[in-house]
Design an enzyme around this catalytic site. Sequence first.
Site, PDB file in Angstrom:
ATOM      1  CG  MET A  44      29.954  22.007  39.405  1.00 33.51           C
ATOM      2  SD  MET A  44      29.334  23.691  39.095  1.00 33.51           S
ATOM      3  CE  MET A  44      28.089  23.329  37.866  1.00 33.51           C
ATOM      4  CG  ASN A  55      28.730  30.408  43.643  1.00 30.54           C
ATOM      5  OD1 ASN A  55      29.618  29.612  43.314  1.00 30.54           O
ATOM      6  ND2 ASN A  55      27.559  30.439  43.028  1.00 30.54           N
ATOM      7  CG  HIS A 113      25.618  31.556  38.567  1.00 34.83           C
ATOM      8  ND1 HIS A 113      25.418  30.191  38.660  1.00 34.83           N
ATOM      9  CD2 HIS A 113      24.678  32.021  37.707  1.00 34.83           C
ATOM     10  CE1 HIS A 113      24.390  29.855  37.896  1.00 34.83           C
ATOM     11  NE2 HIS A 113      23.926  30.944  37.301  1.00 34.83           N
ATOM     12  N   GLY A 173      39.086  23.778  38.045  1.00 33.62           N
ATOM     13  CA  GLY A 173      39.685  24.676  39.033  1.00 33.62           C
ATOM     14  C   GLY A 173      40.384  25.892  38.460  1.00 33.62           C
ATOM     15  CB  ILE A 195      22.454  22.035  45.722  1.00 30.47           C
ATOM     16  CG1 ILE A 195      22.301  22.444  44.254  1.00 30.47           C
ATOM     17  CG2 ILE A 195      21.478  22.792  46.611  1.00 30.47           C
ATOM     18  CD1 ILE A 195      20.934  22.167  43.662  1.00 30.47           C
ATOM     19  CG  LEU A 196      26.910  23.948  49.586  1.00 29.52           C
ATOM     20  CD1 LEU A 196      27.834  25.157  49.720  1.00 29.52           C
ATOM     21  CD2 LEU A 196      27.536  22.725  50.249  1.00 29.52           C
ATOM     22  CG  ASN A 249      36.691  30.928  38.135  1.00 27.96           C
ATOM     23  OD1 ASN A 249      36.830  32.143  37.992  1.00 27.96           O
ATOM     24  ND2 ASN A 249      35.919  30.190  37.343  1.00 27.96           N
TER      25      ASN A 249
HETATM   26  C1  GAR Z   1      32.932  28.289  35.893  1.00 31.37           C
HETATM   27  O1  GAR Z   1      32.490  28.721  34.639  1.00 31.37           O
HETATM   28  C2  GAR Z   1      31.962  28.722  36.973  1.00 31.37           C
HETATM   29  O2  GAR Z   1      31.380  29.972  36.746  1.00 31.37           O
HETATM   30  C3  GAR Z   1      30.938  27.634  36.885  1.00 31.37           C
HETATM   31  O3  GAR Z   1      31.663  26.451  36.683  1.00 31.37           O
HETATM   32  C4  GAR Z   1      32.871  26.764  35.976  1.00 31.37           C
HETATM   33  C5  GAR Z   1      34.038  26.182  36.751  1.00 31.37           C
HETATM   34  O4  GAR Z   1      35.222  26.315  36.040  1.00 31.37           O
HETATM   35  N1  GAR Z   1      30.158  27.560  38.095  1.00 31.37           N
HETATM   36  C6  GAR Z   1      28.885  27.214  38.134  1.00 31.37           C
HETATM   37  O5  GAR Z   1      28.263  26.890  37.142  1.00 31.37           O
HETATM   38  C7  GAR Z   1      28.278  27.231  39.522  1.00 31.37           C
HETATM   39  N2  GAR Z   1      26.870  27.093  39.435  1.00 31.37           N
HETATM   40  P1  GAR Z   1      36.620  26.173  36.793  1.00 31.37           P
HETATM   41  O6  GAR Z   1      36.567  24.858  37.589  1.00 31.37           O
HETATM   42  O7  GAR Z   1      37.638  26.090  35.683  1.00 31.37           O
HETATM   43  O8  GAR Z   1      36.810  27.354  37.683  1.00 31.37           O
END
Ligand code: GAR
Length: 198
Positions: free
Chosen positions: A91, A108, A110, A13, A93-94, A15
């Site tokens: 993580m 989102n 990515h 979490g 897929i919707l 982000n």
């Molecule tokens: C982040 O790097 C994000 O870009 C990626 O998961 C990580 C989550 O980190 N998302 C994906 O790969 C989506 N397909 P966080 O939980 O510390 O924000």
Amino acid sequence: MTKRVAILISGSGSNMVSLVKSMTGDHPARPVLVLSNNPAAAGLKKAQDLHVPTGAIDHRPFAGDRVGFESKLQEALLAAHPDIVCLAGFMRILTPEFTQGWRGRMLNIHPSLLPKYKGLNTHARALAAGDHEHGCTVHEVTAELDGGPVLGQSVIKVTAEDTADSLAARLLPLEHELYAAVLRRFAAGDRTPVTLRA
Ligand code: GAR
């Protein structure tokens, strides 16, 4: 009018924390819910510490029943009346039916320069391709996985010493900066793409 933001997470979490912390002062939005498919997600505790309401809909009892899982997710989301939903390391897929309902209101982040490397293992794939630049993208969510209109990108240079782990570590602070910048604009009704370079 202040926009209400729900954030969906699956893991640490970081982000989400960046988004929540950005929504103060004259920011046009405020966080109203952090929701996870993983009741053990470390990000839930971080959200609680930031005084944001949290919820968890464990996807595991719904194995093979994506629609059942999503109807519970939808119920929890609707109860918080969000104007905007941010996927932040979510993580699962919707389905197109689910994303269609939030069209124009769901973002989102990515970890690649979309349209390159949709899906997983993005850092390793950029290295394997010999890319000199890598980065992350914030985009609107549509029915196509990692395929909606781009709202912002952060770009880093790939060095000869880089590994998938070093790329991920260098990119994460830029993800935080980018997502917060895009959300601020988006919540104010501005979809002009944001570009950041390290
Ligand atoms: C982040 O790097 C994000 O870009 C990626 O998961 C990580 C989550 O980190 N998302 C994906 O790969 C989506 N397909 P966080 O939980 O510390 O924000």
